[in-house]
Design an enzyme around this catalytic site. Structure first.
Site, PDB file in Angstrom:
ATOM      1  N   HIS A  70      17.003 -23.118   8.192  1.00 28.58           N
ATOM      2  CA  HIS A  70      18.278 -22.489   8.546  1.00 28.58           C
ATOM      3  C   HIS A  70      18.107 -20.984   8.744  1.00 28.58           C
ATOM      4  CE1 HIS A  70      22.650 -21.682   8.346  1.00 28.58           C
ATOM      5  NE2 HIS A  70      22.288 -20.614   7.630  1.00 28.58           N
ATOM      6  N   GLU A  71      17.415 -20.334   7.818  1.00 27.82           N
ATOM      7  CA  GLU A  71      17.225 -18.891   7.924  1.00 27.82           C
ATOM      8  C   GLU A  71      16.319 -18.527   9.103  1.00 27.82           C
ATOM      9  OE1 GLU A  71      19.174 -17.085   6.444  1.00 27.82           O
ATOM     10  OE2 GLU A  71      19.906 -18.529   4.956  1.00 27.82           O
TER      11      GLU A  71
ATOM     12  N   HIS B  45      18.326 -18.261  12.189  1.00 25.73           N
ATOM     13  CA  HIS B  45      18.941 -16.961  12.452  1.00 25.73           C
ATOM     14  C   HIS B  45      17.964 -16.021  13.158  1.00 25.73           C
ATOM     15  CE1 HIS B  45      22.706 -17.764  10.599  1.00 25.73           C
ATOM     16  NE2 HIS B  45      22.230 -17.885   9.363  1.00 25.73           N
TER      17      HIS B  45
ATOM     18  N   HIS C  80      18.416 -14.225  16.800  1.00 27.17           N
ATOM     19  CA  HIS C  80      18.148 -12.804  17.054  1.00 27.17           C
ATOM     20  C   HIS C  80      17.195 -12.655  18.240  1.00 27.17           C
ATOM     21  CE1 HIS C  80      17.025  -8.623  15.217  1.00 27.17           C
ATOM     22  NE2 HIS C  80      17.763  -8.527  16.296  1.00 27.17           N
TER      23      HIS C  80
END
Length: 228
Positions: free
Chosen positions: A95-96, A99, A103
């Site tokens: 999940h991270e 991100h 980006h």
């Protein structure tokens, strides 16, 4: 009547703390260490970043909660995720990384959230100043109207944090189900039997912001009650 009041208070508390409890429960439930997992959440994060062409993004262990820092370009993972071998560790790490991929791709919602977060910090500082100086303004200006207006502006500034949490939900769900889940499925990083659990964890990871938003709402109601 007292019973109805107590019932209403209980319902309100359930609404505020229920999602937060559910998120933590899902993370704990699927956080059982698995000897059959070949690597930790931190190792998976490094691997997924390399696959995404983001080898320059680092992975760090932190006690400040799982998050991706777009300024330092670092995926920071809690000890239980960074060092863990569990469905929760794998799903949260993915999940991270999702991100970081947002980006990389210049995702409009992600970039908007960065600007919102920076602005929200400044607004919270402004709100704190307004709250701290309200008694002084009332003492020197002797105008309750101005003092009330100042407090109202401060509450509105604090409310911006609540708005940010709510408005970033689509970005969180994209990180979970648009980025992390497809990667975990295509790469075969989880056994098919573990995928329902991964979905639950990814849903919880996305809804963490809902829980934060509701707790923020509780903070605002406490402030209003004190000011009254």
């Amino acid at each position: 009547m007292p019973f109805l009041i107590l019932l209403g208070i209980a319902a309100l508390l359930a609404l505020i703390f229920g999602p937060q409890w559910w998120v933590k429960a899902q993370m704990r439930r699927h956080g059982v260490e698995r000897e059959d997992f070949p690597g930790t959440g931190g190792e998976l994060a490094v691997h997924l970043l390399e696959e995404a062409g983001l080898a320059d993004v680092k992975v760090e262990r932190t006690d400040a909660g799982d998050h991706y820092d777009p300024i330092d370009r670092v995926v920071r993972l809690s000890p239980e995720v960074h060092d863990g071998r569990s469905v929760t560790a794998v799903a949260v790490a993915a999940h991270e990384v999702g991100h970081a991929v947002q980006h990389r791709d210049g995702d409009r919602l992600f970039l908007w959230r960065i600007r919102m977060a920076q602005a929200a910090q400044k607004l919270e500082i402004g709100a704190a100043i307004l709250f701290a100086t309200a008694p002084l303004v009332l003492a020197f200006v002797r105008s309750p109207v101005i003092a009330v207006l100042q407090i109202a502006v401060a509450l509105a500034l604090l409310g911006s944090r609540l708005a940010m949490h709510v408005l970033t939900l689509p970005m969180e769900f994209d990180a979970s189900f648009g980025k992390a889940l497809p990667v975990l499925t295509r790469g075969g990083y989880l056994h098919p039997n573990d995928q329902p659990a991964a979905r639950s964890v990814l849903r919880a990871a996305a809804l963490t912001y809902v829980a934060s938003a509701l707790v923020t709402l509780l903070d605002l109601t406490r402030i209003i009650r004190v000011l009254r």
